[in-house]
Design a protein around this motif. Structure first.
Motif, PDB file in Angstrom:
ATOM      1  N   MET A 129       0.825  -1.208   0.000  1.00  0.00           N
ATOM      2  CA  MET A 129       0.000   0.000   0.000  1.00  0.00           C
ATOM      3  C   MET A 129       0.861   1.261   0.000  1.00  0.00           C
ATOM      4  O   MET A 129       0.522   2.259  -0.637  1.00  0.00           O
ATOM      5  N   ASN A 130       1.989   1.221   0.730  1.00  0.00           N
ATOM      6  CA  ASN A 130       2.878   2.390   0.744  1.00  0.00           C
ATOM      7  C   ASN A 130       3.477   2.642  -0.632  1.00  0.00           C
ATOM      8  O   ASN A 130       3.600   3.788  -1.071  1.00  0.00           O
ATOM      9  N   VAL A 131       3.864   1.582  -1.310  1.00  0.00           N
ATOM     10  CA  VAL A 131       4.396   1.723  -2.671  1.00  0.00           C
ATOM     11  C   VAL A 131       3.307   2.245  -3.594  1.00  0.00           C
ATOM     12  O   VAL A 131       3.540   3.140  -4.416  1.00  0.00           O
ATOM     13  N   GLY A 132       2.115   1.694  -3.477  1.00  0.00           N
ATOM     14  CA  GLY A 132       1.008   2.153  -4.302  1.00  0.00           C
ATOM     15  C   GLY A 132       0.720   3.622  -4.072  1.00  0.00           C
ATOM     16  O   GLY A 132       0.480   4.373  -5.026  1.00  0.00           O
ATOM     17  N   VAL A 143      -5.890   2.558  -0.457  1.00  0.00           N
ATOM     18  CA  VAL A 143      -4.977   3.648  -0.112  1.00  0.00           C
ATOM     19  C   VAL A 143      -5.771   4.884   0.292  1.00  0.00           C
ATOM     20  O   VAL A 143      -5.481   5.537   1.310  1.00  0.00           O
ATOM     21  N   ILE A 144      -6.778   5.231  -0.501  1.00  0.00           N
ATOM     22  CA  ILE A 144      -7.574   6.426  -0.217  1.00  0.00           C
ATOM     23  C   ILE A 144      -8.316   6.290   1.110  1.00  0.00           C
ATOM     24  O   ILE A 144      -8.342   7.226   1.924  1.00  0.00           O
ATOM     25  N   GLU A 145      -8.915   5.148   1.361  1.00  0.00           N
ATOM     26  CA  GLU A 145      -9.650   4.958   2.613  1.00  0.00           C
ATOM     27  C   GLU A 145      -8.725   5.100   3.816  1.00  0.00           C
ATOM     28  O   GLU A 145      -9.086   5.715   4.825  1.00  0.00           O
ATOM     29  N   ARG A 146      -7.525   4.537   3.705  1.00  0.00           N
ATOM     30  CA  ARG A 146      -6.576   4.644   4.814  1.00  0.00           C
ATOM     31  C   ARG A 146      -6.171   6.094   5.046  1.00  0.00           C
ATOM     32  O   ARG A 146      -6.127   6.566   6.193  1.00  0.00           O
ATOM     33  N   GLU A 147      -5.875   6.824   3.974  1.00  0.00           N
ATOM     34  CA  GLU A 147      -5.443   8.209   4.112  1.00  0.00           C
ATOM     35  C   GLU A 147      -6.579   9.092   4.633  1.00  0.00           C
ATOM     36  O   GLU A 147      -6.351  10.001   5.442  1.00  0.00           O
ATOM     37  N   MET A 148      -7.783   8.846   4.183  1.00  0.00           N
ATOM     38  CA  MET A 148      -8.929   9.622   4.659  1.00  0.00           C
ATOM     39  C   MET A 148      -9.128   9.419   6.156  1.00  0.00           C
ATOM     40  O   MET A 148      -9.373  10.375   6.900  1.00  0.00           O
ATOM     41  N   GLU A 149      -9.015   8.185   6.610  1.00  0.00           N
ATOM     42  CA  GLU A 149      -9.183   7.890   8.029  1.00  0.00           C
ATOM     43  C   GLU A 149      -8.092   8.564   8.854  1.00  0.00           C
ATOM     44  O   GLU A 149      -8.367   9.124   9.922  1.00  0.00           O
ATOM     45  N   PHE A 204      -1.629  13.292   0.808  1.00  0.00           N
ATOM     46  CA  PHE A 204      -2.424  14.498   0.596  1.00  0.00           C
ATOM     47  C   PHE A 204      -2.624  14.763  -0.890  1.00  0.00           C
ATOM     48  O   PHE A 204      -3.703  15.188  -1.311  1.00  0.00           O
ATOM     49  N   ILE A 205      -1.597  14.528  -1.695  1.00  0.00           N
ATOM     50  CA  ILE A 205      -1.728  14.723  -3.143  1.00  0.00           C
ATOM     51  C   ILE A 205      -2.833  13.827  -3.702  1.00  0.00           C
ATOM     52  O   ILE A 205      -3.652  14.258  -4.523  1.00  0.00           O
ATOM     53  N   ILE A 206      -2.870  12.594  -3.242  1.00  0.00           N
ATOM     54  CA  ILE A 206      -3.895  11.661  -3.718  1.00  0.00           C
ATOM     55  C   ILE A 206      -5.285  12.130  -3.275  1.00  0.00           C
ATOM     56  O   ILE A 206      -6.239  12.130  -4.060  1.00  0.00           O
ATOM     57  N   LEU A 207      -5.405  12.553  -2.018  1.00  0.00           N
ATOM     58  CA  LEU A 207      -6.708  13.010  -1.518  1.00  0.00           C
ATOM     59  C   LEU A 207      -7.152  14.286  -2.207  1.00  0.00           C
ATOM     60  O   LEU A 207      -8.334  14.456  -2.519  1.00  0.00           O
TER      61      LEU A 207
END
Length: 205
Positions: A1-4, A46-52, A89-92
């Motif tokens: 997930m970190n690589v992704g 990845v997005i769900e983890r970063e959002m949380e 943050f860039i992805i979000l």
């Protein structure tokens, strides 16, 4: 997930391939498909983890303390995430799950709901219209979120200075709220207002 997360931030969703993710992670493509079902599944994870992570950081920062401190800590939590987890943050901020609304707007809506709830409590305590809390919540979160997008590229002044300035703006605005805000007179009704709004404001006070 970190690589992704790193690859998605660099290349965007469309520019990312399962082959590159697997290669950088040192695994075979079937491993990615086995765990996530493909690129979209990994992207969602990845997005769900970063959002949380971001939501927990901001909401946790504003739960307790004096109101000005809450604002400053909330801004600082967001900017710290931008600084320490730039790829996330860039992805979000710029990414989007195919077929769904923007992820940044989703998390901002969640934070706005929490901020509006807290403001409603404060408004009720001060005898202000608590129904207006949602409007002010939108304004506050919008100010902070747009500043974070700007700071993503600028990184100056430092995050602590930015947090203090934003808290200064928001707090002094909230502290001086009128119970029944009035509409400024138009040019014909009061030409002096257009000529020198600062002077007019001082007279009103």
């Amino acid at each position: 997930m970190n690589v992704g997360r790193c690859v998605f931030a660099e290349r965007g969703y469309d520019g990312t391939s399962v082959e590159e993710i697997a290669s950088r992670a040192g695994v075979s493509k079937p491993v990615v498909y086995e765990h996530f079902g493909g690129k979209e599944g990994l992207y969602r994870a990845v997005i769900e983890r970063e959002m949380e992570r971001l939501q927990a950081a901001i909401v946790g920062a504003i739960q307790e303390g004096r109101w000005r401190e809450r604002i400053e800590r909330g801004v600082l939590a967001l900017l710290t995430y931008v600084e320490d987890d730039t790829d996330g943050f860039i992805i979000l901020a710029h990414g989007q799950v195919p077929g769904e609304e923007g992820t940044y707007s989703t998390i901002l809506n969640r934070v706005t709901a929490q901020v509006s709830y807290l403001l409603a409590l404060a408004f009720n305590h001060r005898g202000l219209d608590e129904d207006a809390a949602t409007l002010y919540g939108q304004a506050l979160v919008g100010t902070v979120s747009n500043t974070a997008l700007w700071w993503l590229d600028e990184r100056t002044p430092d995050k602590h200075s930015v947090a203090r300035h934003i808290a200064n703006l928001c707090w002094n605005g909230l502290r001086g709220l009128e119970a029944l805000p009035h509409v400024a007179p138009d040019d014909q009704a009061d030409p002096a207002y257009q000529a020198d709004p600062a002077e007019h404001s001082e007279k009103d006070e």
